[in-house]
Structures are given as C-alpha cells and as structure tokens.
Design an enzyme around this catalytic site. Structure first.
Site, short mmCIF file in Angstrom:
data_model
loop_
_atom_site.label_atom_id
_atom_site.label_comp_id
_atom_site.label_asym_id
_atom_site.label_seq_id
_atom_site.Cartn_x
_atom_site.Cartn_y
_atom_site.Cartn_z
N GLY A 128 -0.50 0.30 -5.06
CA GLY A 128 -1.68 -0.50 -4.75
C GLY A 128 -2.82 -0.16 -5.68
CB CYS B 42 -0.94 0.01 1.21
SG CYS B 42 -0.12 -0.27 2.77
CG ASN C 53 3.58 1.34 3.30
OD1 ASN C 53 4.54 1.99 2.93
ND2 ASN C 53 3.35 0.11 2.86
N GLY C 54 2.79 -1.32 5.73
CA GLY C 54 3.72 -2.22 6.39
C GLY C 54 3.02 -3.44 6.95
CE1 TYR D 124 8.15 -4.65 -9.80
CE2 TYR D 124 7.17 -4.64 -7.61
CZ TYR D 124 7.04 -4.80 -8.97
OH TYR D 124 5.83 -5.08 -9.52
#
Length: 444
Positions: free
Chosen positions: A30, A5, A101-102, A240
């Site tokens: 996302g 996300c 996020n995580g 990436y």
C-alpha cells in the site's frame, strides 16, 4: 489490481521505530496512506496520505513513544484522512485502535444492525465494524478471547487484524485465513502481514493460524484458536501480492512462483529465442519457464523505479507504460520473444507492452501468463475491476490473443497453479467463480 493494505505491530523496546521500519518493509502492499498508533497510557495516533517516509517525515516518528504499537499501510486512493488506518473507535465505554487487512462480506448489514442499536459510525470503511463488534461483546464478557469468538460468529469475510486495547496488543486472523498474518518472538513480540518484514527483529517466526487470537500483555503472549472453519488462503498472495522472499502458510512465495513458471512451460511450451519477464511480478515465473524450457532468460524490459507516487502522469495508457518500462533493443531485435507475466486484468497494459516489443524489433511475441484467467470479481479484499472490465470474463483466449496483438497466448491451468503452490486450501473465486460459502454465511 492491487491488495489494499499491510499491518505491523510490536510489543518491545523501541516499538515505534520498529513499527516504522516494519511498515517500510510492507510498503509494496500500500502506497496511498500510512499510520501508527501507540499506547502510552492512552492511545495516540499519527497518520496521513502518502508513503511511510512522507507521513512520518521531519522527526514526527520521534514524538510517538509508547509500547505496544500498531501500524498500517493503505492502498485505496479514496476517502478522507478519517479513512486512513489505524482507526480509533470508542464503544460501550471502551476505546480501541485497530488496523485491518481484508474486506468484510457482511459489512453493510452488520453496520445497519449496530446503527439500529444506537452506534454512530465515524468512517465509511468496514474496519470500524470489527472494532465495534469486539467492544460490544467485550463489554458483556470481559474477556478478549471470548469476545473474539463472538466476533468470528458475527463478522464474515477476510480480516487479519491488530488492535491496541487497554495497553494490550491483540492479533487476530479470521477462521478461513484469507489474508496472511505472521507472528515473531525475540526481544519482544511482533506481527506482520508478511514474515519478510519480521526478520529484521527476530528469527522465531510462524504464521498466525486461521481462527487464532494472540493477546500480548505484561510482556507475555497468550494464544488460543477460538474460531474454526475450512481454510481458504488467497491465491493472489502467491501469484502477485506478497514479496518473493516471504513465506505464507508455510509455503515459499518465491518457489511457488518459480514452479508456476515450470508448470506453465510444461503445459504451454513456446518456440522462442529468449524468455523475458514483465518486471517485477513476472520475473520469478519467467525464470522457472526458462529453466524448464531450456530457452535462455534475459532482461528485456527495464523498470523505471524513479517515477514517484506523486508523479503527474500524462494521459494515455501507452505513454504511462513507456514511462514505466523500457525495452532493451539489443535483447529483443530480430528474436522470438516469450513474454511471461503474472496475470492479465483488462488487457490494455499487455497490449501496449506487446506493441513496445514489436516496435523494438521483436520477430514474434508469445505471451505466457503464470496464472489462470481472471474472470470474476473478488469480495474478500482485492481491488479487481467489475466483471465487465475483466477481459477474460467476456473474451476467449483466442480473442484476447488478437486483442493484445500476440502471436500466441496461454495461461497456467487451475490444476497447474495448485501443483505449483502445493496446496488446494486456496480461495480461487476470482479464477473459478466458486466463492467460499463460509464467507457469505451470515445472519444479523
């Protein structure tokens, strides 16, 4: 393999509209869900499955007026609408909206701990645990910074977080700094998973430091570092995940990827006529490889950008690859191809790309990967398959070469990757199997 996300927050005029645009700029992080929470004297949230433009179509964004505002884009395809963030959480007489996020490494024991104290969770995701921990400690301490200091002691893993709480916007980055978070100031205050999404609104931009908490209220921002640990930034942000134009932890993602290609060419040269990339993630490293090796770079694979998220894909991975990528035969036919990509996960996609190049007339195909082999699962928020699905976990490089049908195969070394990024403060557990101890050092 994808990251789950991205988050964005604004404390400014037109905060809702700016958050919408910010989420659009983070859409690469996302595509399966999106949501926005606003403060207008209370918390109001609109969210749904789909792209940002799909969730907020038909003027729904104009009905969300408030300040401050937080938003979220989500990767994971599982779960109901209650799993899409931001989440609204009530505990101990307080209410918060949270975007995260995580991934937490001690999610289950911490959830059981709070359930034993009578709290009833409304979702199955770890984000809710962060909010409960914060509200629980705030109810005792009545101070956001002190409450987050307790959260840092209690909650382990990867978490960059934005919260709406009593008209305040709170930004948090875990003490290790696994996931990125940027802070911008201009006509207001802004937060984003990547700084590239902030440049629309401000030029005064910096990283939120690991262990830092920023509270924005009454038009002012107050910052404190309340958690300290050895830093371990996620290496795959550079390989990436992040947009190439982002700067994360003071490091240009574009130049890190370019240097990965340079290091790869030095470590594992190839005799070829042309260098091509697997678009889009392999392109920058392929440019670095080409420039260092002296082999010309050309666009040999063209990406189809018009296959939408809801496109009904035929069965069969080879057909899916051919729908997504198309070879330029005039570049490939009769030539020795050096094919550069960022990583190999299962190997099936690369196998089909190599076959596609041979079908287009490639004389030889030499595969070069701008990262080390992925051999271990990630517990900090990357959707890496289980270990038995990772081709490099069970096969040698020579065996992988045969499996994908390449004439040669080489990966960038761990040391070459560190040189390219320019720091050793990296979490590379998925590459080395050395997991940060801090992320798993917890008690409840």
């Amino acid at each position: 393999m994808k990251e789950k996300c991205g988050i964005f927050g604004a404390y400014s005029q037109d905060a809702t509209k700016k958050t919408y645009y910010g989420l659009m700029a983070l859409q690469h992080r996302g595509q399966e869900g999106a949501g926005i929470s606003v403060w207008d004297g209370d918390i109001r949230t609109v969210k749904g499955h789909g792209l940002v433009s799909e969730v907020f179509k038909g003027g729904s964004i104009r009905r969300l007026n408030g300040n401050p505002v937080i938003g979220h884009v989500r990767y994971s395809t599982s779960g109901s609408l209650s799993e899409v963030q931001p989440l609204e959480v009530e505990c101990c007489g307080y209410k918060v909206s949270i975007a995260h996020n995580g991934t937490l490494t001690n999610f289950l024991p911490l959830r059981r701990f709070y359930e034993s104290r009578g709290f009833k969770f409304r979702s199955s995701i770890d984000t809710e645990v962060i909010a409960v921990s914060f509200l629980n400690h705030y109810s005792e301490l009545k101070d956001e910074f002190e409450a987050m200091s307790r959260v840092f002691e209690e909650v382990k893993g990867a978490y960059s977080v934005l919260m709406l709480f009593n008209g305040k916007l709170i930004a948090v980055r875990d003490p290790v700094g696994f996931r990125p978070l940027s802070f911008g100031a201009g006509d207001g205050y802004y937060f984003s998973s990547e700084d590239s999404a902030l440049r629309m609104f401000c030029t005064n931009i910096r990283d939120v430091s690991p262990g830092e908490v920023i509270v924005v209220k009454d038009g002012e921002a107050e910052s404190k570092i309340v958690g300290r640990s050895e830093h371990a930034y996620c290496v795959f942000e550079y390989i990436y995940f992040a947009r190439p134009d982002s700067i994360i932890n003071g490091i240009s993602v574009y130049w890190a990827r370019y240097r990965m290609g340079v290091e790869l060419a030095r470590e594992s040269p190839a005799e070829g006529d042309v260098v091509i990339a697997v678009p889009d993630s392999g392109r920058t490293a392929a440019l670095g490889f080409a420039h260092e090796s002296g082999i010309p770079y050309m666009e040999g694979l063209i990406k189809n950008r018009y296959i939408g998220r809801t496109f009904i894909m035929p069965s069969g991975r080879e057909i899916k690859v051919r729908l997504k990528l198309s070879p330029v035969k005039e570049v490939i036919k009769g030539r020795r191809i050096v094919l550069v990509d960022d990583s190999i996960v299962r190997g099936t996609t690369m196998k089909n790309i190599v076959k596609m190049l041979r079908d287009a007339g490639a004389r030889e195909v030499h595969v070069r990967i701008a990262s080390p082999p992925i051999r271990y699962p990630c517990y900090m928020g990357i959707d890496i398959p289980t270990r038995h699905e990772l081709i490099a976990a069970w096969k040698s490089i020579e065996e992988i070469k045969k499996e994908i049908g390449a004439d040669s195969l080489a990966y960038l070394s761990v040391e070459g990757l560190k040189r390219a990024i320019g720091t050793d403060k990296l979490c590379m557990a998925c590459l080395t199997g050395n997991y940060p101890e801090w992320a798993f050092d917890f008690k409840v």
